[in-house]
Design a protein around this motif. Sequence first.
Motif, mmCIF file in Angstrom:
data_model
loop_
_atom_site.group_PDB
_atom_site.id
_atom_site.type_symbol
_atom_site.label_atom_id
_atom_site.label_comp_id
_atom_site.label_asym_id
_atom_site.label_seq_id
_atom_site.Cartn_x
_atom_site.Cartn_y
_atom_site.Cartn_z
ATOM 1 N N VAL A 61 -0.606 -6.353 8.008
ATOM 2 C CA VAL A 61 0.680 -5.661 7.949
ATOM 3 C C VAL A 61 0.582 -4.903 6.515
ATOM 4 N N PRO A 62 1.437 -3.834 6.562
ATOM 5 C CA PRO A 62 1.033 -2.873 5.297
ATOM 6 C C PRO A 62 1.160 -3.665 3.845
ATOM 7 N N THR A 63 0.214 -3.442 3.188
ATOM 8 C CA THR A 63 0.189 -4.198 1.994
ATOM 9 C C THR A 63 0.114 -3.500 0.764
ATOM 10 N N VAL A 64 1.065 -3.786 -0.195
ATOM 11 C CA VAL A 64 0.980 -2.539 -1.554
ATOM 12 C C VAL A 64 0.280 -3.232 -2.598
ATOM 13 N N GLN A 65 -0.568 -2.636 -3.287
ATOM 14 C CA GLN A 65 -1.434 -3.121 -4.504
ATOM 15 C C GLN A 65 -0.453 -3.177 -5.605
ATOM 16 N N THR A 66 -0.277 -4.326 -6.491
ATOM 17 C CA THR A 66 0.766 -4.514 -7.313
ATOM 18 C C THR A 66 -0.128 -4.713 -8.803
ATOM 19 N N GLY A 67 -1.247 -4.624 -8.836
ATOM 20 C CA GLY A 67 -1.963 -4.966 -10.004
ATOM 21 C C GLY A 67 -1.659 -4.088 -11.160
ATOM 22 N N ASP A 68 -1.756 -4.481 -12.518
ATOM 23 C CA ASP A 68 -1.765 -3.447 -13.571
ATOM 24 C C ASP A 68 -2.984 -2.663 -13.790
ATOM 25 N N ARG A 69 -4.018 -3.215 -13.678
ATOM 26 C CA ARG A 69 -5.282 -2.538 -14.043
ATOM 27 C C ARG A 69 -6.378 -2.774 -12.951
ATOM 28 N N PRO A 70 -6.074 -2.208 -11.789
ATOM 29 C CA PRO A 70 -7.164 -2.715 -10.644
ATOM 30 C C PRO A 70 -8.669 -1.870 -11.057
ATOM 31 N N GLY A 71 -9.675 -2.753 -10.859
ATOM 32 C CA GLY A 71 -10.980 -1.933 -11.133
ATOM 33 C C GLY A 71 -11.479 -1.358 -9.871
ATOM 34 N N LEU A 72 -12.800 -1.106 -9.782
ATOM 35 C CA LEU A 72 -13.346 -0.124 -8.783
ATOM 36 C C LEU A 72 -13.906 -1.116 -7.866
ATOM 37 N N LEU A 73 -13.913 -0.925 -6.447
ATOM 38 C CA LEU A 73 -14.613 -1.806 -5.530
ATOM 39 C C LEU A 73 -15.621 -0.789 -4.896
ATOM 40 N N PHE A 74 -16.743 -1.039 -5.092
ATOM 41 C CA PHE A 74 -17.958 -0.090 -4.582
ATOM 42 C C PHE A 74 -18.286 -0.472 -3.220
ATOM 43 N N ASP A 75 -17.582 0.076 -2.351
ATOM 44 C CA ASP A 75 -17.638 -0.352 -1.019
ATOM 45 C C ASP A 75 -18.346 0.534 -0.290
ATOM 46 N N VAL A 96 6.093 1.426 -8.887
ATOM 47 C CA VAL A 96 6.074 2.155 -7.811
ATOM 48 C C VAL A 96 5.772 1.517 -6.538
ATOM 49 N N ALA A 97 4.579 0.691 -6.592
ATOM 50 C CA ALA A 97 4.250 -0.194 -5.337
ATOM 51 C C ALA A 97 5.369 -1.185 -4.962
ATOM 52 N N ARG A 98 6.149 -1.672 -5.823
ATOM 53 C CA ARG A 98 7.437 -2.511 -5.301
ATOM 54 C C ARG A 98 8.551 -1.526 -4.809
ATOM 55 N N ARG A 99 8.776 -0.700 -5.305
ATOM 56 C CA ARG A 99 9.549 0.738 -4.735
ATOM 57 C C ARG A 99 9.230 0.983 -3.339
ATOM 58 N N GLU A 110 7.611 -5.229 7.982
ATOM 59 C CA GLU A 110 7.013 -6.338 7.511
ATOM 60 C C GLU A 110 6.141 -6.004 6.254
ATOM 61 N N ILE A 111 5.983 -6.341 4.993
ATOM 62 C CA ILE A 111 5.196 -5.904 4.116
ATOM 63 C C ILE A 111 4.710 -7.063 3.218
ATOM 64 N N ALA A 112 3.627 -6.782 2.728
ATOM 65 C CA ALA A 112 2.912 -7.836 1.842
ATOM 66 C C ALA A 112 2.506 -7.209 0.380
ATOM 67 N N GLU A 113 2.244 -7.881 -0.389
ATOM 68 C CA GLU A 113 1.840 -7.583 -1.725
ATOM 69 C C GLU A 113 0.412 -8.031 -2.288
ATOM 70 N N ASP A 114 -0.340 -7.410 -2.918
ATOM 71 C CA ASP A 114 -1.666 -8.074 -3.347
ATOM 72 C C ASP A 114 -1.829 -7.265 -4.766
ATOM 73 N N ALA A 115 -1.971 -8.294 -5.690
ATOM 74 C CA ALA A 115 -2.053 -8.194 -7.076
ATOM 75 C C ALA A 115 -3.546 -7.946 -7.283
ATOM 76 N N SER A 116 -4.326 -8.607 -6.563
ATOM 77 C CA SER A 116 -5.805 -8.593 -7.142
ATOM 78 C C SER A 116 -6.703 -7.332 -6.530
ATOM 79 N N ARG A 117 -6.331 -6.637 -5.614
ATOM 80 C CA ARG A 117 -7.045 -5.696 -4.881
ATOM 81 C C ARG A 117 -7.397 -4.706 -5.768
ATOM 82 N N ALA A 139 -0.894 3.520 -7.361
ATOM 83 C CA ALA A 139 -0.602 2.133 -6.316
ATOM 84 C C ALA A 139 -1.288 2.705 -5.119
ATOM 85 N N GLN A 140 -1.712 1.513 -4.474
ATOM 86 C CA GLN A 140 -2.427 1.927 -3.307
ATOM 87 C C GLN A 140 -1.620 0.930 -2.118
ATOM 88 N N LEU A 141 -1.699 1.692 -0.875
ATOM 89 C CA LEU A 141 -1.061 0.923 0.115
ATOM 90 C C LEU A 141 -2.029 0.960 1.517
#
Length: 266
Positions: A61-75, A96-99, A110-117, A139-141
């Motif tokens: 389901v669409p998920t919003v990233q709610t972390g304060d200081r995300p790092g970089l994912l070297f994918d 903004v993510a929660r808005r 249906e929406i989920a949240e992820d603070a660790s992404r 913020a990322q979705l």
Amino acid sequence: MTLPALFVPHGGGPCFFMDPAGGPPEPMWRPMQAYLAGLIDSLPERPRAILIVSGHWETSVPTVQTGDRPGLLFDYYGFPEHTYHLRWDAPGAPAVARRAATLLRAAGHEIAEDASRDWDHGVFVPMKVAVPDADIPVAQLSLRADLDPAAHIAIGRALAPLRDEGVLIVGSGMSFHNLRARGPAVTPVAAQWDAALTAAVTDPDPARRTARVAGWETLPHARFAHPEAEHLLPLMVALGAGGDGPAVCDYRDTVLGWVVSGYRFG
């Protein structure tokens, strides 16, 4: 003032940062780099935040990233060692993510949240060019894993009020993305696909535009251009967020033999 919604190409891996001394990228990538570098100055006002949808994050389901200081994912894989130590220290935008989540839930999603992404390279590679001082919160979705075009257009429509709240909505992908097809022999086919896609995206009738883009698989060479659709689906979100306003192609170039476009909505 209402900000546009954008669909931008994010290049290939860390393509803009291959020089360990910080010099310019290979000539092939420089027009795309210049386009991305000019995005913020091209806006009617500087955004207070950015909400970005990347082709590199899919969830059930669409998920919003709610972390304060995300790092970089070297994918990405197989690139020079220094590209796994890049920095881009922009703050997250949890409010903004929660808005965005509130708007989506109100529209029945249906929406989920992820603070660790952390930010994947579909976020930090183009944004490191567009916002080099890392001074705009982001913020990322995620995409829906089913990659349903109409659903992603509807997600964009639900997010449209953010454009009046100082938030820039960005879809980050590639308008052509077939990693097995590269070089000059691909260009004529890629050009036919790009022309058909651009005609659909810029159709002046909003309802017809939506129907044509949602039906992208009927366009010439569609599944050659996108054997998998994840790099195209961020376009659907940007289109939906753009509403009934004008749609224009504001970037077009050839890289890797691919004809690649960027679009602006509203």
